[in-house]
Design a protein around this motif. Structure first.
Motif, PDB file in Angstrom:
ATOM      1  N   VAL A 142       2.461  -6.531   3.748  1.00 35.31           N
ATOM      2  CA  VAL A 142       1.853  -6.443   2.418  1.00 35.31           C
ATOM      3  C   VAL A 142       1.170  -5.108   2.184  1.00 35.31           C
ATOM      4  O   VAL A 142       0.608  -4.886   1.117  1.00 35.31           O
ATOM      5  CB  VAL A 142       0.837  -7.581   2.206  1.00 35.31           C
ATOM      6  CG1 VAL A 142       1.528  -8.907   2.225  1.00 35.31           C
ATOM      7  CG2 VAL A 142      -0.281  -7.513   3.227  1.00 35.31           C
ATOM      8  N   SER A 143       1.220  -4.205   3.152  1.00 36.18           N
ATOM      9  CA  SER A 143       0.477  -2.956   2.985  1.00 36.18           C
ATOM     10  C   SER A 143       1.040  -2.110   1.844  1.00 36.18           C
ATOM     11  O   SER A 143       0.276  -1.537   1.066  1.00 36.18           O
ATOM     12  CB  SER A 143       0.479  -2.155   4.289  1.00 36.18           C
ATOM     13  OG  SER A 143       1.796  -1.767   4.634  1.00 36.18           O
ATOM     14  N   ARG A 144       2.347  -2.024   1.720  1.00 36.40           N
ATOM     15  CA  ARG A 144       2.913  -1.185   0.654  1.00 36.40           C
ATOM     16  C   ARG A 144       2.585  -1.713  -0.738  1.00 36.40           C
ATOM     17  O   ARG A 144       2.091  -0.958  -1.571  1.00 36.40           O
ATOM     18  CB  ARG A 144       4.416  -1.038   0.868  1.00 36.40           C
ATOM     19  CG  ARG A 144       4.741  -0.209   2.101  1.00 36.40           C
ATOM     20  CD  ARG A 144       6.251  -0.119   2.332  1.00 36.40           C
ATOM     21  NE  ARG A 144       6.512   0.358   3.671  1.00 36.40           N
ATOM     22  CZ  ARG A 144       6.822  -0.420   4.689  1.00 36.40           C
ATOM     23  NH1 ARG A 144       6.940  -1.720   4.524  1.00 36.40           N
ATOM     24  NH2 ARG A 144       7.020   0.078   5.884  1.00 36.40           N
ATOM     25  N   PRO A 145       2.835  -2.983  -1.036  1.00 30.25           N
ATOM     26  CA  PRO A 145       2.441  -3.474  -2.364  1.00 30.25           C
ATOM     27  C   PRO A 145       0.933  -3.417  -2.578  1.00 30.25           C
ATOM     28  O   PRO A 145       0.469  -3.156  -3.688  1.00 30.25           O
ATOM     29  CB  PRO A 145       2.932  -4.918  -2.390  1.00 30.25           C
ATOM     30  CG  PRO A 145       3.948  -5.016  -1.322  1.00 30.25           C
ATOM     31  CD  PRO A 145       3.603  -3.988  -0.301  1.00 30.25           C
ATOM     32  N   LEU A 146       0.163  -3.623  -1.516  1.00 32.41           N
ATOM     33  CA  LEU A 146      -1.291  -3.568  -1.647  1.00 32.41           C
ATOM     34  C   LEU A 146      -1.744  -2.151  -2.002  1.00 32.41           C
ATOM     35  O   LEU A 146      -2.618  -1.967  -2.859  1.00 32.41           O
ATOM     36  CB  LEU A 146      -1.945  -4.023  -0.339  1.00 32.41           C
ATOM     37  CG  LEU A 146      -3.451  -4.148  -0.343  1.00 32.41           C
ATOM     38  CD1 LEU A 146      -3.903  -5.162  -1.387  1.00 32.41           C
ATOM     39  CD2 LEU A 146      -3.953  -4.553   1.031  1.00 32.41           C
ATOM     40  N   VAL A 148       0.015   0.096  -3.626  1.00 25.74           N
ATOM     41  CA  VAL A 148       0.399   0.319  -5.021  1.00 25.74           C
ATOM     42  C   VAL A 148      -0.596  -0.348  -5.962  1.00 25.74           C
ATOM     43  O   VAL A 148      -1.013   0.244  -6.961  1.00 25.74           O
ATOM     44  CB  VAL A 148       1.838  -0.188  -5.276  1.00 25.74           C
ATOM     45  CG1 VAL A 148       2.166  -0.184  -6.754  1.00 25.74           C
ATOM     46  CG2 VAL A 148       2.834   0.641  -4.496  1.00 25.74           C
ATOM     47  N   CYS A 149      -1.007  -1.562  -5.640  1.00 25.12           N
ATOM     48  CA  CYS A 149      -1.985  -2.275  -6.487  1.00 25.12           C
ATOM     49  C   CYS A 149      -3.323  -1.543  -6.496  1.00 25.12           C
ATOM     50  O   CYS A 149      -3.963  -1.424  -7.547  1.00 25.12           O
ATOM     51  CB  CYS A 149      -2.174  -3.701  -5.998  1.00 25.12           C
ATOM     52  SG  CYS A 149      -0.771  -4.763  -6.317  1.00 25.12           S
ATOM     53  N   LEU A 150      -3.758  -1.064  -5.345  1.00 24.05           N
ATOM     54  CA  LEU A 150      -5.033  -0.351  -5.285  1.00 24.05           C
ATOM     55  C   LEU A 150      -4.975   0.961  -6.060  1.00 24.05           C
ATOM     56  O   LEU A 150      -5.935   1.331  -6.734  1.00 24.05           O
ATOM     57  CB  LEU A 150      -5.430  -0.095  -3.828  1.00 24.05           C
ATOM     58  CG  LEU A 150      -5.853  -1.330  -3.035  1.00 24.05           C
ATOM     59  CD1 LEU A 150      -6.097  -0.961  -1.575  1.00 24.05           C
ATOM     60  CD2 LEU A 150      -7.085  -1.971  -3.638  1.00 24.05           C
ATOM     61  N   TYR A 152      -3.011   1.560  -8.590  1.00 22.59           N
ATOM     62  CA  TYR A 152      -2.868   1.246 -10.010  1.00 22.59           C
ATOM     63  C   TYR A 152      -4.194   0.812 -10.628  1.00 22.59           C
ATOM     64  O   TYR A 152      -4.473   1.114 -11.768  1.00 22.59           O
ATOM     65  CB  TYR A 152      -1.823   0.145 -10.183  1.00 22.59           C
ATOM     66  CG  TYR A 152      -1.571  -0.227 -11.615  1.00 22.59           C
ATOM     67  CD1 TYR A 152      -0.855   0.629 -12.453  1.00 22.59           C
ATOM     68  CD2 TYR A 152      -2.057  -1.417 -12.140  1.00 22.59           C
ATOM     69  CE1 TYR A 152      -0.626   0.293 -13.773  1.00 22.59           C
ATOM     70  CE2 TYR A 152      -1.827  -1.753 -13.457  1.00 22.59           C
ATOM     71  CZ  TYR A 152      -1.115  -0.897 -14.268  1.00 22.59           C
ATOM     72  OH  TYR A 152      -0.891  -1.226 -15.563  1.00 22.59           O
ATOM     73  N   THR A 153      -5.003   0.112  -9.838  1.00 25.32           N
ATOM     74  CA  THR A 153      -6.263  -0.404 -10.378  1.00 25.32           C
ATOM     75  C   THR A 153      -7.460   0.495 -10.067  1.00 25.32           C
ATOM     76  O   THR A 153      -8.588   0.129 -10.369  1.00 25.32           O
ATOM     77  CB  THR A 153      -6.554  -1.810  -9.816  1.00 25.32           C
ATOM     78  OG1 THR A 153      -6.611  -1.739  -8.385  1.00 25.32           O
ATOM     79  CG2 THR A 153      -5.490  -2.793 -10.262  1.00 25.32           C
ATOM     80  N   SER A 154      -7.224   1.648  -9.468  1.00 25.63           N
ATOM     81  CA  SER A 154      -8.354   2.517  -9.150  1.00 25.63           C
ATOM     82  C   SER A 154      -8.997   3.014 -10.459  1.00 25.63           C
ATOM     83  O   SER A 154      -8.303   3.263 -11.441  1.00 25.63           O
ATOM     84  CB  SER A 154      -7.911   3.703  -8.298  1.00 25.63           C
ATOM     85  OG  SER A 154      -7.005   4.495  -9.015  1.00 25.63           O
TER      86      SER A 154
END
Length: 159
Positions: A142-146, A148-150, A152-154
């Motif tokens: 899950v590190s790669r999608p995580l 990307v999410c971090l 995107y939401t920064s």
């Protein structure tokens, strides 16, 4: 063939599912009768139809489904495309395909089709020497999608 299926039934599981279904019908009847409703009859009919469908599916050997994996997957893809083109809009989303008296949510069929086609793929692919734990858990990384999410939401810099 029916005898083979009956012998392999997990009786405690069937009894528990039956007890839960009957308890649900009882609760539905007690809640809807004072209001003059008869929803529990309709729900009971749905339970009986569902039980017949489960019995029919349980009587099919899984090796027969393996041969139909690709046609099932292709049919579901066609149904998904038809839903996106001709589907019924409910609450702003086009998720239901109307086929006569039947409203079909094709995404539920897609879940089953994906399970069947992935099982067939894993059955057909042979790994020499087996798989390591790292290879088994690689899809769960899950590190790669995580990341990307971090990203995107920064928070963005304020003006």
């Amino acid at each position: 063939m029916a005898g083979r299926v009956v012998k392999q039934i997990d009786r405690p599981l069937v009894l528990i599912v039956l007890a839960i279904a009957l308890l649900g019908l009882y609760n539905l009847a007690s809640a809807s009768l004072p209001l003059g409703g008869s929803l529990h009859y309709k729900q009971g009919a749905h339970i009986l139809v569902g039980a017949m469908i489960v019995a029919a599916i349980a009587s099919v050997h899984y090796r027969n489904i393996e041969g139909l994996a690709v046609p099932i997957f292709a049919t579901v893809i066609v149904l998904l495309i038809a839903t996106s083109l001709f589907g019924k809009v409910v609450n702003g989303s086009r998720r239901w395909l109307v086929l006569g008296p039947l409203n079909l949510q094709t995404s539920d069929l897609a879940k089953l089709a994906v399970i069947i086609i992935v099982a067939k793929t894993f059955h057909n692919v042979r790994w020499e020497g087996g798989l390591t734990l790292q290879e088994i858990f690689r899809p769960l990384n899950v590190s790669r999608p995580l990341i990307v999410c971090l990203l995107y939401t920064s928070p963005s810099p304020r003006d």
